[in-house]
Design a protein around this motif. Structure first.
Motif, PDB file in Angstrom:
ATOM      1  N   PRO A 246       0.816  -1.224   0.000  1.00  0.00           N
ATOM      2  CA  PRO A 246       0.000   0.000   0.000  1.00  0.00           C
ATOM      3  C   PRO A 246       0.849   1.274   0.000  1.00  0.00           C
ATOM      4  CG  PRO A 246      -0.913  -1.594   1.525  1.00  0.00           C
ATOM      5  CD  PRO A 246       0.406  -2.162   1.073  1.00  0.00           C
ATOM      6  N   GLY A 247       0.535   2.185  -0.939  1.00  0.00           N
ATOM      7  CA  GLY A 247       1.270   3.437  -1.057  1.00  0.00           C
ATOM      8  C   GLY A 247       2.444   3.365  -2.015  1.00  0.00           C
ATOM      9  N   GLU A 248       2.758   2.180  -2.509  1.00  0.00           N
ATOM     10  CA  GLU A 248       3.906   2.001  -3.407  1.00  0.00           C
ATOM     11  C   GLU A 248       3.524   2.327  -4.838  1.00  0.00           C
ATOM     12  OE1 GLU A 248       7.013  -1.564  -4.778  1.00  0.00           O
ATOM     13  OE2 GLU A 248       5.333  -1.988  -3.413  1.00  0.00           O
ATOM     14  N   VAL A 249       4.393   3.078  -5.537  1.00  0.00           N
ATOM     15  CA  VAL A 249       4.168   3.386  -6.946  1.00  0.00           C
ATOM     16  C   VAL A 249       4.456   2.132  -7.766  1.00  0.00           C
ATOM     17  CG1 VAL A 249       4.908   4.754  -8.929  1.00  0.00           C
ATOM     18  CG2 VAL A 249       4.667   5.840  -6.688  1.00  0.00           C
ATOM     19  N   VAL A 250       3.431   1.632  -8.470  1.00  0.00           N
ATOM     20  CA  VAL A 250       3.564   0.437  -9.292  1.00  0.00           C
ATOM     21  C   VAL A 250       4.164   0.792 -10.647  1.00  0.00           C
ATOM     22  CG1 VAL A 250       2.296  -1.446 -10.400  1.00  0.00           C
ATOM     23  CG2 VAL A 250       1.616  -0.646  -8.123  1.00  0.00           C
ATOM     24  N   ALA A 251       3.702   1.895 -11.205  1.00  0.00           N
ATOM     25  CA  ALA A 251       4.185   2.364 -12.509  1.00  0.00           C
ATOM     26  C   ALA A 251       3.874   3.846 -12.633  1.00  0.00           C
ATOM     27  CB  ALA A 251       3.538   1.579 -13.633  1.00  0.00           C
ATOM     28  N   ALA A 252       4.599   4.524 -13.516  1.00  0.00           N
ATOM     29  CA  ALA A 252       4.368   5.953 -13.755  1.00  0.00           C
ATOM     30  C   ALA A 252       4.640   6.251 -15.222  1.00  0.00           C
ATOM     31  CB  ALA A 252       5.269   6.803 -12.867  1.00  0.00           C
TER      32      ALA A 252
ATOM     33  N   LEU B   6       7.338   5.661  -2.579  1.00  0.00           N
ATOM     34  CA  LEU B   6       6.266   5.463  -1.610  1.00  0.00           C
ATOM     35  C   LEU B   6       5.506   6.753  -1.343  1.00  0.00           C
ATOM     36  CD1 LEU B   6       5.202   3.069   0.110  1.00  0.00           C
ATOM     37  CD2 LEU B   6       6.538   3.991   2.010  1.00  0.00           C
ATOM     38  N   LEU B   7       4.176   6.676  -1.435  1.00  0.00           N
ATOM     39  CA  LEU B   7       3.308   7.790  -1.041  1.00  0.00           C
ATOM     40  C   LEU B   7       2.750   7.482   0.344  1.00  0.00           C
ATOM     41  CD1 LEU B   7       3.491   8.216  -4.149  1.00  0.00           C
ATOM     42  CD2 LEU B   7       1.123   8.992  -4.072  1.00  0.00           C
ATOM     43  N   GLY B   8       2.615   8.512   1.156  1.00  0.00           N
ATOM     44  CA  GLY B   8       2.074   8.307   2.488  1.00  0.00           C
ATOM     45  C   GLY B   8       2.120   9.584   3.298  1.00  0.00           C
ATOM     46  N   LYS B   9       2.254   9.441   4.598  1.00  0.00           N
ATOM     47  CA  LYS B   9       2.397  10.594   5.464  1.00  0.00           C
ATOM     48  C   LYS B   9       3.846  11.035   5.511  1.00  0.00           C
ATOM     49  CE  LYS B   9       0.344   9.032   9.264  1.00  0.00           C
ATOM     50  NZ  LYS B   9      -0.384   9.044  10.559  1.00  0.00           N
ATOM     51  N   LYS B  10       4.113  12.170   6.107  1.00  0.00           N
ATOM     52  CA  LYS B  10       5.483  12.687   6.130  1.00  0.00           C
ATOM     53  C   LYS B  10       6.445  11.763   6.844  1.00  0.00           C
ATOM     54  CE  LYS B  10       5.452  17.641   5.344  1.00  0.00           C
ATOM     55  NZ  LYS B  10       5.932  18.941   5.820  1.00  0.00           N
ATOM     56  N   ASP B  11       5.932  10.990   7.795  1.00  0.00           N
ATOM     57  CA  ASP B  11       6.814  10.074   8.526  1.00  0.00           C
ATOM     58  C   ASP B  11       7.030   8.760   7.788  1.00  0.00           C
ATOM     59  OD1 ASP B  11       4.420   8.808   8.794  1.00  0.00           O
ATOM     60  OD2 ASP B  11       4.282   9.004  10.977  1.00  0.00           O
TER      61      ASP B  11
END
Length: 318
Positions: A259-265, A308-313
């Motif tokens: 969860p939050g991991e970039v799979v592709a861009a 990874l997308l998520g919170k600042k921490d």
């Protein structure tokens, strides 16, 4: 035209189509009551509410009490001798002393199919909760929060790609049309008030900015609903490289990862793994940059697979 002396109470853009309908019908709108002018936007420029602007364009008296429940505000309204008060997204609770003034009572246009979604933000929460249908209800107001007897309803489907802004625009027109029908039936003596079943209700509280933080451990569909329900305000967001990332348009996908991991861009967007499925971010705004398509954003900002997308921490949960 009903011939009734009507006071209109409303504040935001949502209320304007109903006021405009009253004016176009030739109703005797003796005054408009709205919220005080307030600072808006980045420059904090003091601006009038949209309802005030519309009323003044048509030469209607405008009252802007800080608190409508104050005795002097109530007496000011009583002195206008209204037969009916029409309320649409006014923004303050009306006291019983005010509700008792007009002989035909106070009719509210509420943006949900009551008794569902009582409260301040029914448009947002019906999308966030994945509803496929909503609508507007006219009701006789009482001292409770959206608890009065229902008069008429008008339902509408929610498009799977619809956000709060587009739903807002449709529902504001729907509410204006339903209020016109309600007035016609009122003067014809054809309204039959219906009690609400409290067991069927749910609450739609006012939105807060923190409601927009994306929890990537949730399903892609849940997050899709959250983004749609938070657009345009308060906005869904996450963090990328410890920078605020506002998310405006998404679509569900079938990728997998943490969860939050970039799979592709790529040109189609940034695909991010969720607790179930994945989400393709199509339109976004990174802190310090303009709102743009994901493809244009990636042309100047590298987002590798595995980022990874998520919170600042670094956490992914809300």
């Amino acid at each position: 035209m009903t011939g009734l002396r009507i006071i209109f109470m409303g504040t935001p853009e949502f209320a304007c189509p109903t006021l405009r309908t009253l004016i176009e019908r030739g109703e005797n709108v003796v005054a408009v009551v709205t919220q005080p002018d307030r600072p808006k936007g980045r420059g904090q420029q003091t601006l009038p509410p949209p309802v005030k602007v519309l009323a003044e364009q048509h030469g209607i008296t405008v009252l802007q009490p800080v608190k409508v429940r104050l005795p002097e505000s109530i007496e000011q309204i009583r002195a206008l001798e209204p037969d009916l008060i029409v309320v649409v997204a006014f923004g303050q609770i009306l006291p019983k002393a005010l509700l008792d003034i007009p002989k035909h009572g106070c009719i509210n246009v509420h943006a949900s199919l009551l008794p569902r979604y009582r409260g301040a933000a029914p448009l947002n929460w019906c999308i966030i909760n994945g509803e496929t249908e909503t609508g507007v209800t006219t009701m006789m107001m009482d001292v409770g929060l959206d608890t009065g007897d229902m008069l008429l309803k008008s339902a509408t489907p929610i498009d799977p790609d619809e956000d709060t802004q587009s739903l807002h625009d449709r529902m504001s027109q729907l509410g204006a049309e339903l209020l016109a029908q309600t007035l016609d039936r009122l003067v014809a003596g054809e309204l039959t008030p219906e009690k609400q079943d409290d067991a069927l209700t749910c609450y739609a509280p006012m939105m807060k900015k923190e409601d927009g933080l994306i929890d990537w451990t949730r399903s892609a569909q849940d997050i899709n609903n959250q983004v749609r329900g938070m657009t345009p305000w308060p906005g869904a967001f996450s963090f990328l490289d410890d920078k605020l990332l506002k998310v405006y348009k998404v679509q569900t996908a079938s990728g997998a990862g943490n969860p939050g991991e970039v799979v592709a861009a790529g040109r189609d967007g940034i695909e991010v793994a969720c607790g179930e499925g994945s989400l393709l971010i199509r339109e976004l705004q990174l802190e310090g940059k303009k709102r743009m398509s994901a493809g244009d954003f990636l042309a100047g900002y590298k987002v590798p697979a595995g980022a990874l997308l998520g919170k600042k921490d670094g956490a992914v949960g809300a």
